[in-house]
Write an enzyme that holds these catalytic residues in place. Structure first.
Site: not given
Length: 341
Positions: A65, A118
């Site tokens: 991400d 994250e």
């Protein structure tokens, strides 16, 4: 496929936190030609990717991400630009190329692990296997063997409502919370080999109208901790008597052993450092942080990664896997890494 070509494909797939399914499916399909691959769902349409050969005793790991930004790729002779180029798709591309090369050389018993979330809540990292990991983050190709912890909390002050024309009949919660800000800023927090504690007061909320004495006010704070978090909770409890404290995040700092530090320095040829930010290293049993890219360029409008660093990272990830496997007894032991006491 070389790391530059693979990275450009990854950047072109938007994977803002919460919208990682497309890149996860791409990696699943790509890696299935080389490894045993699993999709590990952590929420609806959100999946981690685990690719293995043999019985993994260590992983090359990073996150898929990104923070918000356009999935537009461009390059010049020296750099590749685009959201995620530095944080952390450059790591993913280099890791995959390293892993394929290792497998072709007959190296086995390792894996790749790529997570979601994250940049927000670490929902993917909470699902990782409890093994050793080389965590991919932009470090300018320096090994990092420790990181500060996170302690996020809200402090609330209670007051009493009254009309703004007669404030003496009330008790202003904003005035009280201002005193809590002063107390926190004047508090001496611990230091350790990880450095100094960092305090940020990032948000304040209170009041309902300009002509009303507020009966409640809250500040949201974050400490980057360098010793076990329980020490900080004791300090806050003592310093903030009369206030309500609610903890939101609670992750202890991490520091690896001298043995691991020496192995990392010998393999990479650079002195180890301490990570400035909080990474997924916390969620693995043991590990180090290492990757291509300048961390100062992460999350910026002109995010980029140097092509030379991509190529060097491929070779270094290969060396790290081979060297860490030589200390198998250490990396697979049940003893946990810990924060300075």
């Amino acid at each position: 496929m070389n790391p530059e070509t693979l990275l450009k494909k990854l950047i072109a797939i938007s994977s803002v936190s919460g919208n990682e399914e497309q890149i996860g499916n791409f990696l699943f399909s790509f890696l299935s030609s080389y490894f045993n691959v699993r999709k590990i769902y952590v929420a609806k349409n959100r999946l981690n990717i685990q690719a293995t050969t043999g019985n993994p005793e260590l992983y090359l790991a990073s996150h898929m991400d990104t923070v918000p930004g356009k999935a537009i790729v461009r390059e010049d002779k020296e750099k590749i630009y685009g959201r995620g180029s530095c944080d952390a798709k450059g790591c993913i591309a280099s890791m995959i190329c390293a892993a394929i090369a290792l497998k072709k050389e007959g190296v086995t018993d390792f894996g790749l692990y790529f997570t979601v979330g994250e940049e927000t809540d670490f929902c993917g990292a909470k699902k990782v296997p409890k093994e050793f990991a080389i965590v991919g983050e932009p470090t300018n190709l320096f090994p990092e063997i420790g990181q500060k912890g996170l302690l996020g909390f809200n402090v609330t002050a209670k007051g009493k409502n009254a009309h703004g024309a007669t404030p003496e009949k009330g008790s202003c919660a904003i005035t009280k919370i201002s005193e809590a800000v002063r107390i926190l800023q004047e508090t001496t927090f611990p230091e350790s080999s990880l450095g100094k504690t960092a305090l940020n007061i990032g948000f304040i909320q209170g009041g309902t109208a300009i002509n009303t004495v507020p009966d409640k006010a809250t500040i949201s704070c974050e400490l980057r901790t360098v010793k076990d978090n329980y020490r900080y909770k004791r300090i806050l409890k003592k310093k903030l008597k009369g206030y309500s404290i609610m903890y939101k995040t609670d992750y202890n700092p991490v520091m690896m052993s001298n043995k691991l530090q020496k192995t990392a320095e010998k393999t990479i040829g650079k002195k180890v450092k301490i990570a400035r930010g909080f990474t997924e290293l916390y969620f693995w049993k043991k590990g180090i942080i290492f990757g291509p890219g300048n961390p100062k360029k992460a999350h910026t409008d002109k995010e980029y990664i140097e092509k030379e660093q991509l190529e060097k990272a491929v070779m270094t990830y290969q060396l790290l896997v081979e060297e860490m496997k030589k200390i198998k007894g250490y990396i697979s032991s049940s003893s946990e890494s810990s924060a300075p006491k």
